[in-house]
Motif scaffolding. Structure first.
Motif, PDB file in Angstrom:
ATOM      1  N   ILE A 118      34.154 -23.561 -15.713  1.00  0.00           N
ATOM      2  CA  ILE A 118      33.786 -25.150 -15.508  1.00  0.00           C
ATOM      3  C   ILE A 118      33.413 -25.267 -13.896  1.00  0.00           C
ATOM      4  O   ILE A 118      32.384 -25.962 -13.609  1.00  0.00           O
ATOM      5  N   ALA A 119      34.643 -25.255 -13.104  1.00  0.00           N
ATOM      6  CA  ALA A 119      34.526 -25.272 -11.804  1.00  0.00           C
ATOM      7  C   ALA A 119      33.496 -24.539 -10.946  1.00  0.00           C
ATOM      8  O   ALA A 119      33.058 -24.826  -9.961  1.00  0.00           O
ATOM      9  N   ASP A 120      33.065 -23.407 -11.596  1.00  0.00           N
ATOM     10  CA  ASP A 120      32.060 -22.571 -11.188  1.00  0.00           C
ATOM     11  C   ASP A 120      30.804 -22.853 -11.481  1.00  0.00           C
ATOM     12  O   ASP A 120      29.901 -22.272 -11.133  1.00  0.00           O
ATOM     13  N   ILE A 121      30.611 -23.860 -12.440  1.00  0.00           N
ATOM     14  CA  ILE A 121      29.183 -24.208 -12.993  1.00  0.00           C
ATOM     15  C   ILE A 121      29.090 -25.503 -12.472  1.00  0.00           C
ATOM     16  O   ILE A 121      27.983 -26.089 -11.859  1.00  0.00           O
ATOM     17  N   PHE A 122      30.066 -26.484 -12.397  1.00  0.00           N
ATOM     18  CA  PHE A 122      29.738 -27.880 -12.184  1.00  0.00           C
ATOM     19  C   PHE A 122      30.482 -28.521 -10.888  1.00  0.00           C
ATOM     20  O   PHE A 122      31.558 -28.160 -10.408  1.00  0.00           O
ATOM     21  N   GLN A 123      29.883 -29.304 -10.182  1.00  0.00           N
ATOM     22  CA  GLN A 123      30.510 -29.715  -9.062  1.00  0.00           C
ATOM     23  C   GLN A 123      31.145 -31.225  -9.271  1.00  0.00           C
ATOM     24  O   GLN A 123      30.467 -32.209  -9.732  1.00  0.00           O
TER      25      GLN A 123
ATOM     26  N   THR B  81      28.084 -38.527  -9.039  1.00  0.00           N
ATOM     27  CA  THR B  81      28.115 -37.983 -10.320  1.00  0.00           C
ATOM     28  C   THR B  81      28.424 -36.680 -10.386  1.00  0.00           C
ATOM     29  O   THR B  81      27.778 -35.857  -9.669  1.00  0.00           O
ATOM     30  N   ILE B  82      28.472 -35.967 -11.587  1.00  0.00           N
ATOM     31  CA  ILE B  82      29.083 -34.639 -11.540  1.00  0.00           C
ATOM     32  C   ILE B  82      27.693 -33.746 -11.523  1.00  0.00           C
ATOM     33  O   ILE B  82      26.537 -34.213 -11.895  1.00  0.00           O
ATOM     34  N   SER B  83      27.467 -32.970 -10.914  1.00  0.00           N
ATOM     35  CA  SER B  83      26.351 -32.271 -10.547  1.00  0.00           C
ATOM     36  C   SER B  83      26.499 -30.715 -11.207  1.00  0.00           C
ATOM     37  O   SER B  83      27.647 -30.058 -11.172  1.00  0.00           O
ATOM     38  N   VAL B  84      25.262 -30.086 -11.325  1.00  0.00           N
ATOM     39  CA  VAL B  84      25.454 -28.607 -11.483  1.00  0.00           C
ATOM     40  C   VAL B  84      25.595 -27.644 -10.308  1.00  0.00           C
ATOM     41  O   VAL B  84      24.485 -28.007  -9.318  1.00  0.00           O
ATOM     42  N   SER B  85      26.284 -26.805 -10.171  1.00  0.00           N
ATOM     43  CA  SER B  85      26.384 -25.929  -8.896  1.00  0.00           C
ATOM     44  C   SER B  85      26.636 -24.727  -9.219  1.00  0.00           C
ATOM     45  O   SER B  85      27.990 -24.159  -9.071  1.00  0.00           O
ATOM     46  N   LEU B  86      25.818 -23.767  -9.721  1.00  0.00           N
ATOM     47  CA  LEU B  86      26.344 -22.496 -10.226  1.00  0.00           C
ATOM     48  C   LEU B  86      26.860 -21.568  -9.153  1.00  0.00           C
ATOM     49  O   LEU B  86      26.286 -21.375  -7.954  1.00  0.00           O
ATOM     50  N   GLY B  87      28.231 -21.077  -9.436  1.00  0.00           N
ATOM     51  CA  GLY B  87      28.559 -20.250  -8.501  1.00  0.00           C
ATOM     52  C   GLY B  87      29.460 -20.803  -7.286  1.00  0.00           C
ATOM     53  O   GLY B  87      29.678 -20.229  -6.150  1.00  0.00           O
TER      54      GLY B  87
END
Length: 462
Positions: free
Chosen positions: A266-271, A211-217
């Motif tokens: 968006i790609a820098d925040i979500f994985q 599932t889409i997850s948060v991955s800041l940076g």
């Protein structure tokens, strides 16, 4: 002439991106005793994909063009869709928008990250068109509730913070205004097939284990995000933002740039995949679109003065030198060739094609380059598990574990052969490496030897 120059520079920046990896290349060349000439002529590693230095923006040719076969479909489709939308909006040709929507909707069959990138770009692009119409409409009708702050911001974005600046070279792109009716109609022609085809395919892709997850940076980890991105892209982001600001009154050009920036944010925040590195496939589309803005900024700088030309050249060098260094590593082919399959592997594959059904299922080592699958084209229980994991395929751990069990000759091995419909069992050096406890005696007792060449044998399950 200016448009051609900008396009050429943008293409060069796209092909040879790599951030500041060249700094580490030069440092290692200069500080490793006796290796200066060798490292300068043949870099010892990839410097845009250097995990010890937290460099992950792998140069375009190596990260996407050569290894990613599905991306070779996604890349032209992305720009074809962009072109169709531009032509559809500019020339009021709804059939172009309809075709763009259909092509966008079938993208998951070719390249999922292109599909996600098109969704982001299109939503922001059409949204900015609607916002642009709405703000002008409200201002034209004297709606005071827009004041004071939103109107001030809008006026600043539209008109700039001053006047008297020297006119900049413009990107060759028509600025066309859209009415509310046209915006809604255009959006309908594009998004209706896009959304319907996306929904129809959802059940095919809904069994993903991820599932889409948060991955800041992105992959910055504990490193400062600003420093991380500067290392990985150099002066690219500041130049892009500068160009975006200078082109803020260029209508669709600005909207496309802003839409590409949305991909980056968006790609820098979500994985979007189990392996965070896969977000590079989305950053790629941001970088490709933004490269034209960066090239424009460099070109504009070169027009200012002789000093501006020198700075522009230095910026081009910093943006592309790492990529040039990377690509130079494949020139001496005698040092970079890696054998995938031997003559024996090819003969094995030929025998399999000649003597087994195309639908037959083989038990093999779970690796990415097994000749049974890659050369003979036969079905296997599981290929390289890392691919299954990175694609979010559910149940791969069970299959990998069962493959080990089937080779070990345990009491449940034979029942697992039947469960997976195994017809043939491959026993060779790859299998012995994959399963150190491989029990060939058990396999020989329950299957018939039908092929042998050197250390490779094929057994047919009785």
């Amino acid at each position: 002439k200016s448009a051609s120059s900008v396009a050429f520079m943008a293409l060069f920046i796209c092909l040879f991106w790599g951030g500041l990896g060249f700094v580490y290349w030069w440092h290692e060349s200069a500080t490793t005793p006796g290796k200066l000439i060798e490292y300068l002529s043949y870099p010892p590693r990839e410097y845009s994909f250097y995990d010890k230095k937290n460099l992950w923006f792998f140069t375009f040719i190596f990260s996407e063009i050569l290894p990613q076969r599905s991306f070779l479909f996604g890349l032209p489709l992305f720009f074809l869709i962009m072109l169709l939308v531009v032509k559809g909006l500019e020339e009021k040709k709804n059939r172009n928008l309809l075709l763009a929507g259909v092509l966008s909707g079938i993208l998951p069959f070719f390249h999922t990250h292109t599909f996600l990138s098109v969704w982001i770009v299109s939503i922001v692009w059409f949204g900015l068109n609607f916002l642009d119409w709405g703000l002008f409409h409200l201002k034209a009708h004297g709606k005071n509730f827009l004041n004071p702050l939103p109107e001030r911001i809008f006026n600043r974005l539209r008109n700039g913070f001053g006047s008297g600046c020297k006119p900049a070279p413009t990107m060759n792109f028509h600025h066309f205004a859209l009415s509310k009716k046209n915006i809604l109609k255009n959006a309908l022609f594009f998004f209706l097939p896009f959304a319907l085809l996306s929904l129809l395919q959802y059940p095919l892709f809904s069994n993903s284990a991820h599932t889409i997850s948060v991955s800041l940076g992105w992959l910055a980890g504990k490193e400062n995000i600003i420093w991380f991105w500067f290392k990985n892209t150099g002066f690219f982001i500041p130049l892009f933002l500068f160009a975006l600001w200078k082109l803020r009154r260029r209508g669709q050009v600005f909207f496309i740039g802003a839409a590409s920036l949305a991909i980056f944010i968006i790609a820098d925040i979500f994985q979007f995949a189990p392996w965070g590195y896969d977000n590079l496939k989305m950053f790629t589309f941001w970088y490709l679109l933004a490269s034209f803005f960066v090239a424009y900024a460099i070109y504009r700088l070169a027009l200012l003065s002789k000093l501006g030309k020198i700075i522009a050249i230095l910026l081009m060098v910093t943006l592309t030198l790492t990529g040039v260094v990377e690509v130079s590593r494949i020139i001496p082919t005698e040092r970079t060739q890696i054998q995938l399959w031997s003559v024996a592997d090819q003969e094995l594959a030929q025998w399999i094609r000649d003597n087994t059904s195309p639908q037959s299922i083989f038990l093999t080592a779970a690796i990415h380059d097994h000749p049974v699958a890659s050369l003979a084209g036969r079905k296997i229980v599981i290929g390289y598990p890392g691919n299954s994991w990175s694609w979010g395929i559910a149940g791969w751990e069970t299959r990998e574990r069962d493959v080990h069990t089937m080779f070990q000759g345990k009491p449940e091995s034979f029942s697992l052969w039947k469960k997976y419909g195994i017809e043939y069992i491959m026993v060779g050096d790859r299998e012995r490496w994959f399963e150190k406890s491989l029990d060939e005696g058990y396999i020989a007792a329950n299957a018939s030897l039908i092929y042998q060449y050197g250390t490779s044998r094929i057994y047919q399950v009785r």
